[in-house]
Design a protein around this motif. Structure first.
Motif, PDB file in Angstrom:
ATOM      1  N   ILE A   4      -4.214  34.865  -8.177  1.00  0.00           N
ATOM      2  CA  ILE A   4      -3.886  34.195  -9.436  1.00  0.00           C
ATOM      3  C   ILE A   4      -2.459  34.515  -9.851  1.00  0.00           C
ATOM      4  O   ILE A   4      -1.742  33.642 -10.346  1.00  0.00           O
ATOM      5  CB  ILE A   4      -4.891  34.585 -10.539  1.00  0.00           C
ATOM      6  CG1 ILE A   4      -6.256  33.984 -10.220  1.00  0.00           C
ATOM      7  CG2 ILE A   4      -4.407  34.120 -11.905  1.00  0.00           C
ATOM      8  CD1 ILE A   4      -7.352  34.387 -11.162  1.00  0.00           C
ATOM      9  N   ASP A   5      -2.016  35.753  -9.633  1.00  0.00           N
ATOM     10  CA  ASP A   5      -0.671  36.136 -10.038  1.00  0.00           C
ATOM     11  C   ASP A   5       0.390  35.309  -9.309  1.00  0.00           C
ATOM     12  O   ASP A   5       1.431  34.973  -9.881  1.00  0.00           O
ATOM     13  CB  ASP A   5      -0.438  37.625  -9.836  1.00  0.00           C
ATOM     14  CG  ASP A   5      -0.773  38.114  -8.437  1.00  0.00           C
ATOM     15  OD1 ASP A   5      -1.427  37.388  -7.677  1.00  0.00           O
ATOM     16  OD2 ASP A   5      -0.389  39.252  -8.111  1.00  0.00           O
ATOM     17  N   VAL A   6       0.125  34.946  -8.052  1.00  0.00           N
ATOM     18  CA  VAL A   6       1.064  34.113  -7.293  1.00  0.00           C
ATOM     19  C   VAL A   6       1.185  32.740  -7.946  1.00  0.00           C
ATOM     20  O   VAL A   6       2.296  32.231  -8.150  1.00  0.00           O
ATOM     21  CB  VAL A   6       0.600  33.976  -5.819  1.00  0.00           C
ATOM     22  CG1 VAL A   6       1.470  32.988  -5.060  1.00  0.00           C
ATOM     23  CG2 VAL A   6       0.594  35.333  -5.139  1.00  0.00           C
ATOM     24  N   MET A   7       0.047  32.149  -8.299  1.00  0.00           N
ATOM     25  CA  MET A   7       0.072  30.826  -8.929  1.00  0.00           C
ATOM     26  C   MET A   7       0.681  30.893 -10.322  1.00  0.00           C
ATOM     27  O   MET A   7       1.381  29.966 -10.739  1.00  0.00           O
ATOM     28  CB  MET A   7      -1.339  30.226  -8.983  1.00  0.00           C
ATOM     29  CG  MET A   7      -1.894  29.837  -7.636  1.00  0.00           C
ATOM     30  SD  MET A   7      -0.823  28.759  -6.655  1.00  0.00           S
ATOM     31  CE  MET A   7      -0.775  27.309  -7.673  1.00  0.00           C
ATOM     32  N   LEU A   8       0.434  31.974 -11.054  1.00  0.00           N
ATOM     33  CA  LEU A   8       1.051  32.135 -12.376  1.00  0.00           C
ATOM     34  C   LEU A   8       2.573  32.144 -12.247  1.00  0.00           C
ATOM     35  O   LEU A   8       3.274  31.508 -13.039  1.00  0.00           O
ATOM     36  CB  LEU A   8       0.578  33.432 -13.040  1.00  0.00           C
ATOM     37  CG  LEU A   8      -0.809  33.407 -13.660  1.00  0.00           C
ATOM     38  CD1 LEU A   8      -1.220  34.813 -14.086  1.00  0.00           C
ATOM     39  CD2 LEU A   8      -0.851  32.463 -14.850  1.00  0.00           C
ATOM     40  N   ALA A   9       3.076  32.858 -11.263  1.00  0.00           N
ATOM     41  CA  ALA A   9       4.526  32.921 -11.053  1.00  0.00           C
ATOM     42  C   ALA A   9       5.078  31.545 -10.670  1.00  0.00           C
ATOM     43  O   ALA A   9       6.121  31.125 -11.186  1.00  0.00           O
ATOM     44  CB  ALA A   9       4.861  33.945  -9.986  1.00  0.00           C
ATOM     45  N   LYS A  10       4.367  30.838  -9.791  1.00  0.00           N
ATOM     46  CA  LYS A  10       4.822  29.505  -9.370  1.00  0.00           C
ATOM     47  C   LYS A  10       4.857  28.537 -10.549  1.00  0.00           C
ATOM     48  O   LYS A  10       5.720  27.663 -10.621  1.00  0.00           O
ATOM     49  CB  LYS A  10       3.916  28.941  -8.278  1.00  0.00           C
ATOM     50  CG  LYS A  10       4.116  29.579  -6.930  1.00  0.00           C
ATOM     51  CD  LYS A  10       3.215  28.932  -5.893  1.00  0.00           C
ATOM     52  CE  LYS A  10       3.443  29.559  -4.523  1.00  0.00           C
ATOM     53  NZ  LYS A  10       2.570  28.961  -3.496  1.00  0.00           N
ATOM     54  N   ARG A  11       3.907  28.682 -11.460  1.00  0.00           N
ATOM     55  CA  ARG A  11       3.807  27.778 -12.604  1.00  0.00           C
ATOM     56  C   ARG A  11       4.574  28.302 -13.824  1.00  0.00           C
ATOM     57  O   ARG A  11       4.580  27.667 -14.868  1.00  0.00           O
ATOM     58  CB  ARG A  11       2.342  27.549 -12.992  1.00  0.00           C
ATOM     59  CG  ARG A  11       1.479  26.980 -11.880  1.00  0.00           C
ATOM     60  CD  ARG A  11       1.918  25.591 -11.460  1.00  0.00           C
ATOM     61  NE  ARG A  11       0.987  25.017 -10.506  1.00  0.00           N
ATOM     62  CZ  ARG A  11       1.268  24.812  -9.222  1.00  0.00           C
ATOM     63  NH1 ARG A  11       2.438  25.142  -8.736  1.00  0.00           N
ATOM     64  NH2 ARG A  11       0.379  24.270  -8.423  1.00  0.00           N
ATOM     65  N   LYS A  12       5.166  29.481 -13.687  1.00  0.00           N
ATOM     66  CA  LYS A  12       5.907  30.121 -14.790  1.00  0.00           C
ATOM     67  C   LYS A  12       5.046  30.174 -16.058  1.00  0.00           C
ATOM     68  O   LYS A  12       5.449  29.756 -17.131  1.00  0.00           O
ATOM     69  CB  LYS A  12       7.219  29.387 -15.046  1.00  0.00           C
ATOM     70  CG  LYS A  12       8.166  29.467 -13.875  1.00  0.00           C
ATOM     71  CD  LYS A  12       9.476  28.800 -14.179  1.00  0.00           C
ATOM     72  CE  LYS A  12      10.484  29.123 -13.112  1.00  0.00           C
ATOM     73  NZ  LYS A  12      10.701  28.130 -12.113  1.00  0.00           N
ATOM     74  N   MET A  13       3.828  30.710 -15.877  1.00  0.00           N
ATOM     75  CA  MET A  13       2.859  30.776 -16.957  1.00  0.00           C
ATOM     76  C   MET A  13       2.433  32.226 -17.157  1.00  0.00           C
ATOM     77  O   MET A  13       2.337  32.986 -16.200  1.00  0.00           O
ATOM     78  CB  MET A  13       1.635  29.911 -16.583  1.00  0.00           C
ATOM     79  CG  MET A  13       0.627  29.733 -17.681  1.00  0.00           C
ATOM     80  SD  MET A  13      -0.792  28.705 -17.167  1.00  0.00           S
ATOM     81  CE  MET A  13       0.001  27.151 -16.829  1.00  0.00           C
ATOM     82  N   SER A  14       2.178  32.599 -18.395  1.00  0.00           N
ATOM     83  CA  SER A  14       1.731  33.964 -18.689  1.00  0.00           C
ATOM     84  C   SER A  14       0.216  34.059 -18.566  1.00  0.00           C
ATOM     85  O   SER A  14      -0.494  33.041 -18.624  1.00  0.00           O
ATOM     86  CB  SER A  14       2.151  34.363 -20.104  1.00  0.00           C
ATOM     87  OG  SER A  14       1.398  33.634 -21.064  1.00  0.00           O
TER      88      SER A  14
END
Length: 84
Positions: free
Chosen positions: A7-17
């Motif tokens: 999930i952390d990888v996708m959060l970084a890709k989407r620039k979401m907290s």
């Protein structure tokens, strides 16, 4: 655990907290942290579907299977291994 959570990888890709994702999915930040850190014993399909919808991804982008040895190496665990 042989299932790794990215999930952390996708959060970084989407620039979401984490907080924004938790709010948009409808779960608490604490429960999202348990899932994100690989400490969850299970995940509901409805939660997985909501995560995928918000992050615009597929379940395979969030979850992957690792062999037990790979998971231990990734976490830095040396229990049960021998040092040369």
């Amino acid at each position: 655990m042989p299932i790794a959570v990215d999930i952390d990888v996708m959060l970084a890709k989407r620039k979401m907290s984490v907080g924004e994702l938790a709010e948009r999915v409808g779960i608490t930040p604490a429960n999202l942290a348990v899932l994100k850190n690989g400490r969850a014993k299970a995940v509901r399909f409805s939660t997985l579907a909501a995560l995928c919808e918000v992050l615009e991804c597929q379940p395979g982008d969030l979850l992957r299977w690792e062999e037990t040895g790979e998971a231990e190496e990734a976490s830095g665990s040396t229990a049960g291994s021998t040092m040369a």
